[in-house]
Design a protein around this motif. Sequence first.
Motif, PDB file in Angstrom:
ATOM      1  N   TYR A 205      -2.968 -11.881   3.303  1.00  0.00           N
ATOM      2  CA  TYR A 205      -2.291 -11.857   2.003  1.00  0.00           C
ATOM      3  C   TYR A 205      -2.454 -13.195   1.292  1.00  0.00           C
ATOM      4  N   ALA A 222      -9.852  -6.692  -5.457  1.00  0.00           N
ATOM      5  CA  ALA A 222      -9.289  -5.351  -5.253  1.00  0.00           C
ATOM      6  C   ALA A 222     -10.402  -4.305  -5.230  1.00  0.00           C
ATOM      7  N   LYS A 226     -11.714  -2.033  -1.887  1.00  0.00           N
ATOM      8  CA  LYS A 226     -11.792  -0.573  -1.951  1.00  0.00           C
ATOM      9  C   LYS A 226     -13.191  -0.090  -1.596  1.00  0.00           C
ATOM     10  N   GLU A 268      -4.405  -0.712   0.972  1.00  0.00           N
ATOM     11  CA  GLU A 268      -3.627  -0.265  -0.187  1.00  0.00           C
ATOM     12  C   GLU A 268      -2.584  -1.304  -0.590  1.00  0.00           C
ATOM     13  N   LYS A 269      -1.923  -1.909   0.396  1.00  0.00           N
ATOM     14  CA  LYS A 269      -0.912  -2.929   0.098  1.00  0.00           C
ATOM     15  C   LYS A 269      -1.563  -4.208  -0.433  1.00  0.00           C
ATOM     16  N   ARG A 270      -2.734  -4.547   0.097  1.00  0.00           N
ATOM     17  CA  ARG A 270      -3.441  -5.735  -0.383  1.00  0.00           C
ATOM     18  C   ARG A 270      -3.857  -5.539  -1.851  1.00  0.00           C
ATOM     19  N   GLU A 272      -2.478  -3.521  -3.996  1.00  0.00           N
ATOM     20  CA  GLU A 272      -1.257  -3.493  -4.820  1.00  0.00           C
ATOM     21  C   GLU A 272      -0.798  -4.898  -5.165  1.00  0.00           C
ATOM     22  N   ARG A 273      -0.858  -5.801  -4.183  1.00  0.00           N
ATOM     23  CA  ARG A 273      -0.454  -7.189  -4.444  1.00  0.00           C
ATOM     24  C   ARG A 273      -1.420  -7.882  -5.389  1.00  0.00           C
ATOM     25  N   GLN A 275      -3.160  -6.617  -7.733  1.00  0.00           N
ATOM     26  CA  GLN A 275      -3.088  -6.089  -9.088  1.00  0.00           C
ATOM     27  C   GLN A 275      -1.688  -6.190  -9.700  1.00  0.00           C
ATOM     28  N   SER A 276      -0.735  -6.710  -8.938  1.00  0.00           N
ATOM     29  CA  SER A 276       0.633  -6.826  -9.453  1.00  0.00           C
ATOM     30  C   SER A 276       0.751  -8.029 -10.368  1.00  0.00           C
TER      31      SER A 276
END
Length: 276
Positions: A205, A222, A226, A268-270, A272-273, A275-276
Amino acid sequence: MQHTGLKLRMAFVGTVLFGFYSALALVALSVFGTGVWPFVAVGTLLFVGVQYKIGKWAALRSVGAQDMPEEEFREIHRMVEDLSEEMDIKKPKLKLARMGVPNAFATGRKGAGVVVVSTELLQVLEPDEVEAVLAHELAHIKNRDVVTMVVGQSIAAMIGIAIQWIVILAGDNAIVDWVLGWLAGMVAQMLVMVFVLAISRYREYVADADARQYVGSGDPLARALKKIQVTSENVDDTAIDSSTAALCIFDSDKSFLRRILATHPPVEKRIERLQS
């Protein structure tokens, strides 16, 4: 970036690992006497040092990493030079390898680091995505968490071997004691690795966040994660062993045990972080 959380976690895990080593040293002293203390201290330092050197060499050799020619990959070298200068670290050596999947990893310490990129990654990703992956790997070197991982794995291995021999030498049935010793060593090593893995997931992270800062956006990394995930799902066999996989930007190992003792947080969590 100052990563207090990562530093505190590395300090905590370092303290726990030292506690495991101290307990092991006390057992050795109680069995063999205080006269063995110098040998325990020197042996430990040599073991960890040799393991670190071997670990770095083994990771590079396991994927057949070769020097990345600057004349052929001038743009990659330029990216790493610019990122290294911005991060205030010495430019690491760049190597290329066929891993069977798009991936990359960093090894070595700050000032003597190595970044390995798979040929498959360069084929799948766009230039800005490659730059984001490189920034992620350079962040690991800058944050010194690669050294923590390798040393942690070395101490876990040392404790596992020691427990194995303690069980073997304490018994009186050679075959049974060998089996019990092997099982006890494996369990002990796995228990120690639980603490090392806690750093492993968090450091990903942190490196993601650093990459986002240095390339100016989280979108390229991101997209890269993917693409790496989707491509790796269609590959059954890779050249990446379990110890090297822990250093990679993406762990493609699909085994049940690997999912339980995950070295990486979910993609998915990586994303999400990022792109947050």
